[in-house]
Design a protein around this motif. Structure first.
Motif, PDB file in Angstrom:
ATOM      1  N   VAL A 155       0.572  -1.341   0.222  1.00  0.00           N
ATOM      2  CA  VAL A 155      -0.225  -0.279   0.081  1.00  0.00           C
ATOM      3  C   VAL A 155       0.904   1.444  -0.235  1.00  0.00           C
ATOM      4  O   VAL A 155       0.213   2.515  -0.460  1.00  0.00           O
ATOM      5  CB  VAL A 155      -0.754   0.236   1.447  1.00  0.00           C
ATOM      6  CG1 VAL A 155      -1.846   1.489   1.530  1.00  0.00           C
ATOM      7  CG2 VAL A 155      -2.014  -1.258   0.755  1.00  0.00           C
ATOM      8  N   HIS A 156       1.773   1.653   0.839  1.00  0.00           N
ATOM      9  CA  HIS A 156       2.952   1.917   0.708  1.00  0.00           C
ATOM     10  C   HIS A 156       3.586   2.794  -0.849  1.00  0.00           C
ATOM     11  O   HIS A 156       3.776   4.104  -0.892  1.00  0.00           O
ATOM     12  CB  HIS A 156       4.114   2.418   1.811  1.00  0.00           C
ATOM     13  CG  HIS A 156       4.901   3.239   2.059  1.00  0.00           C
ATOM     14  ND1 HIS A 156       4.638   4.424   2.419  1.00  0.00           N
ATOM     15  CD2 HIS A 156       6.770   3.368   1.630  1.00  0.00           C
ATOM     16  CE1 HIS A 156       5.941   5.439   2.434  1.00  0.00           C
ATOM     17  NE2 HIS A 156       6.930   4.508   2.119  1.00  0.00           N
ATOM     18  N   LEU A 157       3.850   1.168  -0.838  1.00  0.00           N
ATOM     19  CA  LEU A 157       4.617   1.804  -2.195  1.00  0.00           C
ATOM     20  C   LEU A 157       3.648   2.324  -3.570  1.00  0.00           C
ATOM     21  O   LEU A 157       3.756   2.882  -4.322  1.00  0.00           O
ATOM     22  CB  LEU A 157       5.274   0.529  -2.870  1.00  0.00           C
ATOM     23  CG  LEU A 157       6.310  -0.149  -2.271  1.00  0.00           C
ATOM     24  CD1 LEU A 157       6.733  -1.510  -2.410  1.00  0.00           C
ATOM     25  CD2 LEU A 157       7.930   0.908  -2.353  1.00  0.00           C
ATOM     26  N   VAL A 158       2.358   1.552  -3.576  1.00  0.00           N
ATOM     27  CA  VAL A 158       1.355   1.959  -4.647  1.00  0.00           C
ATOM     28  C   VAL A 158       1.001   3.722  -3.819  1.00  0.00           C
ATOM     29  O   VAL A 158       0.332   4.132  -4.727  1.00  0.00           O
ATOM     30  CB  VAL A 158       0.579   1.219  -4.226  1.00  0.00           C
ATOM     31  CG1 VAL A 158      -1.059   1.081  -5.424  1.00  0.00           C
ATOM     32  CG2 VAL A 158       0.490   0.049  -5.419  1.00  0.00           C
ATOM     33  N   ALA A 159       0.852   4.084  -3.275  1.00  0.00           N
ATOM     34  CA  ALA A 159      -0.108   5.129  -2.533  1.00  0.00           C
ATOM     35  C   ALA A 159       0.608   5.921  -1.332  1.00  0.00           C
ATOM     36  O   ALA A 159       0.417   5.993  -0.219  1.00  0.00           O
ATOM     37  CB  ALA A 159      -1.498   5.150  -2.376  1.00  0.00           C
ATOM     38  N   PRO A 160       1.858   6.332  -1.718  1.00  0.00           N
ATOM     39  CA  PRO A 160       2.878   6.534  -0.346  1.00  0.00           C
ATOM     40  C   PRO A 160       2.263   7.716   0.456  1.00  0.00           C
ATOM     41  O   PRO A 160       2.467   7.665   1.467  1.00  0.00           O
ATOM     42  CB  PRO A 160       3.549   7.239  -0.953  1.00  0.00           C
ATOM     43  CG  PRO A 160       4.174   6.716  -2.182  1.00  0.00           C
ATOM     44  CD  PRO A 160       2.626   6.475  -2.621  1.00  0.00           C
ATOM     45  N   ALA A 161       1.440   9.018  -0.105  1.00  0.00           N
ATOM     46  CA  ALA A 161       0.462   9.632   0.507  1.00  0.00           C
ATOM     47  C   ALA A 161      -0.226   8.602   1.629  1.00  0.00           C
ATOM     48  O   ALA A 161      -0.770   9.801   1.880  1.00  0.00           O
ATOM     49  CB  ALA A 161      -0.111  10.343  -0.515  1.00  0.00           C
ATOM     50  N   ALA A 162      -0.865   7.780   1.112  1.00  0.00           N
ATOM     51  CA  ALA A 162      -2.165   6.889   1.995  1.00  0.00           C
ATOM     52  C   ALA A 162      -1.136   5.858   3.034  1.00  0.00           C
ATOM     53  O   ALA A 162      -2.448   6.280   3.785  1.00  0.00           O
ATOM     54  CB  ALA A 162      -2.837   6.107   1.178  1.00  0.00           C
ATOM     55  N   MET A 163      -0.309   5.574   3.228  1.00  0.00           N
ATOM     56  CA  MET A 163       0.045   4.985   3.998  1.00  0.00           C
ATOM     57  C   MET A 163       2.048   5.397   4.220  1.00  0.00           C
ATOM     58  O   MET A 163       2.642   5.446   3.502  1.00  0.00           O
ATOM     59  CB  MET A 163      -0.138   3.421   3.958  1.00  0.00           C
ATOM     60  CG  MET A 163       0.673   2.533   4.647  1.00  0.00           C
ATOM     61  SD  MET A 163      -0.181   2.450   5.935  1.00  0.00           S
ATOM     62  CE  MET A 163      -1.927   1.664   5.103  1.00  0.00           C
ATOM     63  N   GLY A 164       2.206   5.864   5.602  1.00  0.00           N
ATOM     64  CA  GLY A 164       3.780   6.377   5.395  1.00  0.00           C
ATOM     65  C   GLY A 164       4.320   4.813   5.973  1.00  0.00           C
ATOM     66  O   GLY A 164       3.581   3.934   6.382  1.00  0.00           O
ATOM     67  N   GLY A 165       5.693   5.550   6.143  1.00  0.00           N
ATOM     68  CA  GLY A 165       6.829   4.572   6.873  1.00  0.00           C
ATOM     69  C   GLY A 165       6.365   3.671   7.793  1.00  0.00           C
ATOM     70  O   GLY A 165       6.869   2.439   8.335  1.00  0.00           O
ATOM     71  N   GLY A 166       6.569   5.214   8.129  1.00  0.00           N
ATOM     72  CA  GLY A 166       5.818   4.642   9.976  1.00  0.00           C
ATOM     73  C   GLY A 166       4.500   3.247  10.362  1.00  0.00           C
ATOM     74  O   GLY A 166       4.815   2.561  11.188  1.00  0.00           O
ATOM     75  N   ASP A 167       3.765   3.432   9.861  1.00  0.00           N
ATOM     76  CA  ASP A 167       2.788   2.358   9.791  1.00  0.00           C
ATOM     77  C   ASP A 167       3.170   1.025   8.880  1.00  0.00           C
ATOM     78  O   ASP A 167       3.187   0.271   9.617  1.00  0.00           O
ATOM     79  CB  ASP A 167       1.705   3.487   8.543  1.00  0.00           C
ATOM     80  CG  ASP A 167       1.167   3.831   8.880  1.00  0.00           C
ATOM     81  OD1 ASP A 167       1.280   4.280  10.305  1.00  0.00           O
ATOM     82  OD2 ASP A 167       0.520   5.109   7.909  1.00  0.00           O
ATOM     83  N   VAL A 168       3.885   1.272   8.170  1.00  0.00           N
ATOM     84  CA  VAL A 168       5.064  -0.365   7.308  1.00  0.00           C
ATOM     85  C   VAL A 168       5.979  -0.904   8.473  1.00  0.00           C
ATOM     86  O   VAL A 168       5.324  -2.309   9.425  1.00  0.00           O
ATOM     87  CB  VAL A 168       5.390   0.140   6.488  1.00  0.00           C
ATOM     88  CG1 VAL A 168       6.349  -1.506   5.823  1.00  0.00           C
ATOM     89  CG2 VAL A 168       4.646   0.508   5.584  1.00  0.00           C
ATOM     90  N   LYS A 169       6.722  -0.248   9.302  1.00  0.00           N
ATOM     91  CA  LYS A 169       7.272  -0.360  10.320  1.00  0.00           C
ATOM     92  C   LYS A 169       6.678  -0.833  11.345  1.00  0.00           C
ATOM     93  O   LYS A 169       7.333  -1.921  11.952  1.00  0.00           O
ATOM     94  CB  LYS A 169       8.344   0.633  10.601  1.00  0.00           C
ATOM     95  CG  LYS A 169       9.690   0.938   9.714  1.00  0.00           C
ATOM     96  CD  LYS A 169      10.422   1.462  10.198  1.00  0.00           C
ATOM     97  CE  LYS A 169       9.839   2.788   9.264  1.00  0.00           C
ATOM     98  NZ  LYS A 169      10.904   3.977   9.522  1.00  0.00           N
TER      99      LYS A 169
END
Length: 142
Positions: free
Chosen positions: A62-76
């Protein structure tokens, strides 16, 4: 990380994300390590590792497809929360994974409905992730 420590970690993440609008590595990554370590010691290491990697993979896409929708902190954060929910079984993992985006969507709709945000105002997703995970684990434990 016992349940009390996990609860304190979740609260710290929620407060930080709501007030600072970011999830710092100092909270997300050590928490993930602690969750995975305790799960391994408790004999739930493989389930926690699969949960961590699966949720982080979904969030990364999701972060790679829509970076504005999902931050890197959420991924971590997904590493630790996926590990925590995964340690309590597939049902807890699925519940946490499905409920988190639903909570964020409801929160966003409430912000729009009350007029306290603009059409482009973003609500942080970390608190929903934390609440969904805590609720899923609590349901499994009861």
């Amino acid at each position: 990380m016992g349940l009390g420590a996990a609860g304190a970690w979740l609260i710290a993440l929620i407060v930080f994300d709501v007030t600072q609008r970011r999830l710092p590595n100092a909270l997300t990554l050590p928490g993930a390590v602690a969750v995975l370590t305790v799960a391994a010691i408790a004999g739930r290491g493989p389930a926690a590792a699969v949960g961590a990697l699966a949720l982080a993979a979904v969030y990364l896409v999701v972060h790679l497809v829509a970076p504005a929708a999902m931050g890197g902190g959420d991924v971590k954060l997904a590493l630790g929360l996926g590990g925590l929910s995964g340690a309590f079984g597939v049902d807890a993992w699925v519940l946490a994974a499905v409920v988190a985006p639903l909570l964020t969507a409801v929160w966003g709709l409430l912000v729009l409905a009350t007029g306290s945000g603009t059409r482009h105002a973003a609500v942080p997703h970390g608190p929903s992730m934390c609440v969904a995970t805590a609720a899923a684990v609590a349901l499994v434990l009861t």
